[in-house]
Write a protein that holds these residues in place. Structure first.
Motif, PDB file in Angstrom:
ATOM      1  N   LYS A  41      38.488  41.953  56.383  1.00  0.00           N
ATOM      2  CA  LYS A  41      38.653  43.402  56.239  1.00  0.00           C
ATOM      3  C   LYS A  41      39.698  43.766  55.187  1.00  0.00           C
ATOM      4  CE  LYS A  41      37.010  44.415  60.822  1.00  0.00           C
ATOM      5  NZ  LYS A  41      37.245  45.008  62.111  1.00  0.00           N
ATOM      6  N   VAL A  42      40.206  42.760  54.485  1.00  0.00           N
ATOM      7  CA  VAL A  42      41.215  42.945  53.439  1.00  0.00           C
ATOM      8  C   VAL A  42      40.577  42.588  52.101  1.00  0.00           C
ATOM      9  CG1 VAL A  42      43.434  42.097  52.566  1.00  0.00           C
ATOM     10  CG2 VAL A  42      43.104  42.430  55.026  1.00  0.00           C
ATOM     11  N   ASP A  43      40.881  43.365  51.053  1.00  0.00           N
ATOM     12  CA  ASP A  43      40.417  43.030  49.704  1.00  0.00           C
ATOM     13  C   ASP A  43      41.430  42.104  49.042  1.00  0.00           C
ATOM     14  OD1 ASP A  43      37.992  44.400  49.490  1.00  0.00           O
ATOM     15  OD2 ASP A  43      38.984  46.271  48.937  1.00  0.00           O
ATOM     16  N   PHE A  44      40.959  40.974  48.536  1.00  0.00           N
ATOM     17  CA  PHE A  44      41.780  40.046  47.780  1.00  0.00           C
ATOM     18  C   PHE A  44      41.379  40.189  46.318  1.00  0.00           C
ATOM     19  CE2 PHE A  44      42.208  38.566  52.014  1.00  0.00           C
ATOM     20  CZ  PHE A  44      43.433  37.914  52.078  1.00  0.00           C
ATOM     21  N   VAL A  45      42.320  40.553  45.485  1.00  0.00           N
ATOM     22  CA  VAL A  45      42.071  40.766  44.061  1.00  0.00           C
ATOM     23  C   VAL A  45      42.723  39.619  43.304  1.00  0.00           C
ATOM     24  CG1 VAL A  45      42.399  42.336  42.111  1.00  0.00           C
ATOM     25  CG2 VAL A  45      42.050  43.267  44.419  1.00  0.00           C
ATOM     26  N   VAL A  46      41.906  38.868  42.584  1.00  0.00           N
ATOM     27  CA  VAL A  46      42.388  37.730  41.810  1.00  0.00           C
ATOM     28  C   VAL A  46      42.288  38.091  40.336  1.00  0.00           C
ATOM     29  CG1 VAL A  46      41.974  35.316  41.203  1.00  0.00           C
ATOM     30  CG2 VAL A  46      41.758  36.064  43.591  1.00  0.00           C
ATOM     31  N   ALA A  47      43.445  38.187  39.690  1.00  0.00           N
ATOM     32  CA  ALA A  47      43.505  38.530  38.266  1.00  0.00           C
ATOM     33  C   ALA A  47      43.960  37.303  37.493  1.00  0.00           C
ATOM     34  CB  ALA A  47      44.468  39.694  38.048  1.00  0.00           C
ATOM     35  N   GLY A  48      43.144  36.883  36.556  1.00  0.00           N
ATOM     36  CA  GLY A  48      43.480  35.722  35.747  1.00  0.00           C
ATOM     37  C   GLY A  48      42.226  35.013  35.290  1.00  0.00           C
ATOM     38  N   PRO A  61      34.006  34.849  49.007  1.00  0.00           N
ATOM     39  CA  PRO A  61      33.380  35.788  49.939  1.00  0.00           C
ATOM     40  C   PRO A  61      33.367  37.197  49.311  1.00  0.00           C
ATOM     41  CG  PRO A  61      35.611  35.260  50.663  1.00  0.00           C
ATOM     42  CD  PRO A  61      35.329  34.405  49.467  1.00  0.00           C
ATOM     43  N   SER A  62      32.658  38.110  49.919  1.00  0.00           N
ATOM     44  CA  SER A  62      32.466  39.432  49.315  1.00  0.00           C
ATOM     45  C   SER A  62      33.748  40.261  49.203  1.00  0.00           C
ATOM     46  CB  SER A  62      31.415  40.225  50.102  1.00  0.00           C
ATOM     47  OG  SER A  62      31.867  40.446  51.428  1.00  0.00           O
ATOM     48  N   ASN A  63      34.779  39.918  49.939  1.00  0.00           N
ATOM     49  CA  ASN A  63      36.038  40.675  49.862  1.00  0.00           C
ATOM     50  C   ASN A  63      37.021  40.070  48.865  1.00  0.00           C
ATOM     51  OD1 ASN A  63      36.378  38.456  51.678  1.00  0.00           O
ATOM     52  ND2 ASN A  63      38.226  39.425  52.503  1.00  0.00           N
ATOM     53  N   LEU A  64      36.580  39.062  48.108  1.00  0.00           N
ATOM     54  CA  LEU A  64      37.411  38.488  47.056  1.00  0.00           C
ATOM     55  C   LEU A  64      36.850  38.941  45.715  1.00  0.00           C
ATOM     56  CD1 LEU A  64      39.140  35.145  46.935  1.00  0.00           C
ATOM     57  CD2 LEU A  64      37.888  35.874  44.924  1.00  0.00           C
ATOM     58  N   HIS A  65      37.693  39.585  44.918  1.00  0.00           N
ATOM     59  CA  HIS A  65      37.266  40.194  43.663  1.00  0.00           C
ATOM     60  C   HIS A  65      37.982  39.519  42.501  1.00  0.00           C
ATOM     61  CE1 HIS A  65      35.654  43.389  46.232  1.00  0.00           C
ATOM     62  NE2 HIS A  65      36.789  43.252  46.893  1.00  0.00           N
ATOM     63  N   LEU A  66      37.234  38.785  41.677  1.00  0.00           N
ATOM     64  CA  LEU A  66      37.794  38.173  40.477  1.00  0.00           C
ATOM     65  C   LEU A  66      37.653  39.186  39.348  1.00  0.00           C
ATOM     66  CD1 LEU A  66      36.617  35.554  42.218  1.00  0.00           C
ATOM     67  CD2 LEU A  66      37.526  34.436  40.202  1.00  0.00           C
ATOM     68  N   VAL A  67      38.777  39.640  38.817  1.00  0.00           N
ATOM     69  CA  VAL A  67      38.755  40.732  37.841  1.00  0.00           C
ATOM     70  C   VAL A  67      39.157  40.290  36.442  1.00  0.00           C
ATOM     71  CG1 VAL A  67      39.093  42.500  39.615  1.00  0.00           C
ATOM     72  CG2 VAL A  67      41.098  41.521  38.452  1.00  0.00           C
ATOM     73  N   GLY A  68      39.391  38.990  36.239  1.00  0.00           N
ATOM     74  CA  GLY A  68      39.764  38.498  34.920  1.00  0.00           C
ATOM     75  C   GLY A  68      41.209  38.818  34.591  1.00  0.00           C
ATOM     76  N   VAL A  69      41.565  38.614  33.346  1.00  0.00           N
ATOM     77  CA  VAL A  69      42.926  38.894  32.881  1.00  0.00           C
ATOM     78  C   VAL A  69      43.097  40.405  32.780  1.00  0.00           C
ATOM     79  CG1 VAL A  69      44.564  38.579  30.989  1.00  0.00           C
ATOM     80  CG2 VAL A  69      43.027  36.710  31.633  1.00  0.00           C
ATOM     81  N   GLN A  70      44.137  40.916  33.415  1.00  0.00           N
ATOM     82  CA  GLN A  70      44.367  42.363  33.468  1.00  0.00           C
ATOM     83  C   GLN A  70      45.836  42.681  33.237  1.00  0.00           C
ATOM     84  OE1 GLN A  70      41.846  44.484  33.727  1.00  0.00           O
ATOM     85  NE2 GLN A  70      40.384  42.812  34.014  1.00  0.00           N
ATOM     86  N   SER A  71      46.096  43.934  32.983  1.00  0.00           N
ATOM     87  CA  SER A  71      47.467  44.424  32.846  1.00  0.00           C
ATOM     88  C   SER A  71      48.180  44.323  34.189  1.00  0.00           C
ATOM     89  CB  SER A  71      47.427  45.887  32.390  1.00  0.00           C
ATOM     90  OG  SER A  71      48.579  46.587  32.806  1.00  0.00           O
ATOM     91  N   SER A  72      49.373  43.741  34.173  1.00  0.00           N
ATOM     92  CA  SER A  72      50.110  43.624  35.432  1.00  0.00           C
ATOM     93  C   SER A  72      50.467  45.004  35.982  1.00  0.00           C
ATOM     94  CB  SER A  72      51.354  42.752  35.261  1.00  0.00           C
ATOM     95  OG  SER A  72      52.199  43.248  34.270  1.00  0.00           O
ATOM     96  N   ASP A  73      50.762  45.967  35.115  1.00  0.00           N
ATOM     97  CA  ASP A  73      51.066  47.322  35.593  1.00  0.00           C
ATOM     98  C   ASP A  73      49.894  47.898  36.385  1.00  0.00           C
ATOM     99  OD1 ASP A  73      53.572  47.288  34.437  1.00  0.00           O
ATOM    100  OD2 ASP A  73      52.962  48.411  32.653  1.00  0.00           O
ATOM    101  N   GLU A  74      48.692  47.738  35.874  1.00  0.00           N
ATOM    102  CA  GLU A  74      47.505  48.230  36.583  1.00  0.00           C
ATOM    103  C   GLU A  74      47.327  47.513  37.914  1.00  0.00           C
ATOM    104  OE1 GLU A  74      43.983  48.046  34.173  1.00  0.00           O
ATOM    105  OE2 GLU A  74      44.532  49.850  33.061  1.00  0.00           O
TER     106      GLU A  74
END
Length: 180
Positions: A41-48, A61-74
């Motif tokens: 029930k928690v979203d895990f956001v993986v940036a990198g 799993p569906s609650n893990l979101h790989l978003v690539g390299v992103q701005s740390s501020d965002e």
């Protein structure tokens, strides 16, 4: 915050655990996959990005979101918890940035994490054992007041310890000692 959540198609009301770093074995993003399974029930956001990206995509799993390299501020603008799962670190900048942004942290007791996190005050320092990481993460997930208090204290402490002025002053002092 809403703009960033929409950018990554994330739900705004769900707790967000942020993991930022190189997707490489020593950083142990595989632990994040398992934590996401344990807390559906928690979203895990993986940036990198890195060599483990495809493996993570295949097992996420569906609650893990790989978003690539992103701005740390965002990324810190949407984070409720910053997570570090490494087996080895130096001075993890992600933790410093997260603490300066006022985000409570959970990090493995490696490298200089204890210099950044005041254990039990600005975050939690845990072992590299997945079950212990999961238990400690659960404490932060379940207690919004604890997260809020830790985040506020983290921002004050990190802003003092790691401010540009403080870091420049420490470097000048170190150079002066070497020159003497």
């Amino acid at each position: 915050r809403v703009r960033i959540l929409n950018k990554f198609d994330l739900r705004g009301t769900t707790l967000k655990v942020l993991w930022m770093g190189r997707l490489t074995y020593v950083k142990r993003p595989d632990r994040v996959v398992e934590l996401a399974r344990r807390y559906p029930k928690v979203d895990f956001v993986v940036a990198g990005d890195g060599e483990l990206k495809e493996d993570l995509l295949a097992s996420a799993p569906s609650n893990l979101h790989l978003v690539g390299v992103q701005s740390s501020d965002e990324m810190f603008s949407i984070a409720d918890i910053v997570l570090l799962t490494s087996d080895s670190e130096g001075m993890p900048l992600t933790l410093i940035e997260g603490q300066m942004a006022g985000v409570a942290a959970l990090a493995t007791a490696v490298g200089s994490t204890s210099e950044i996190i005041d254990n039990g005050i600005t975050g939690i320092i845990t072992t590299t054992d997945l079950n212990q990481i999961s238990t400690d993460l659960g404490k932060l997930i379940d207690d919004s007041m604890l997260r809020s208090t830790m985040g506020k204290k983290a921002k004050v402490r990190a802003s003092s310890l790691f401010s540009i002025e403080n870091m420049v002053s420490k470097h000048i002092k170190a150079y002066n000692e070497v020159v003497r």
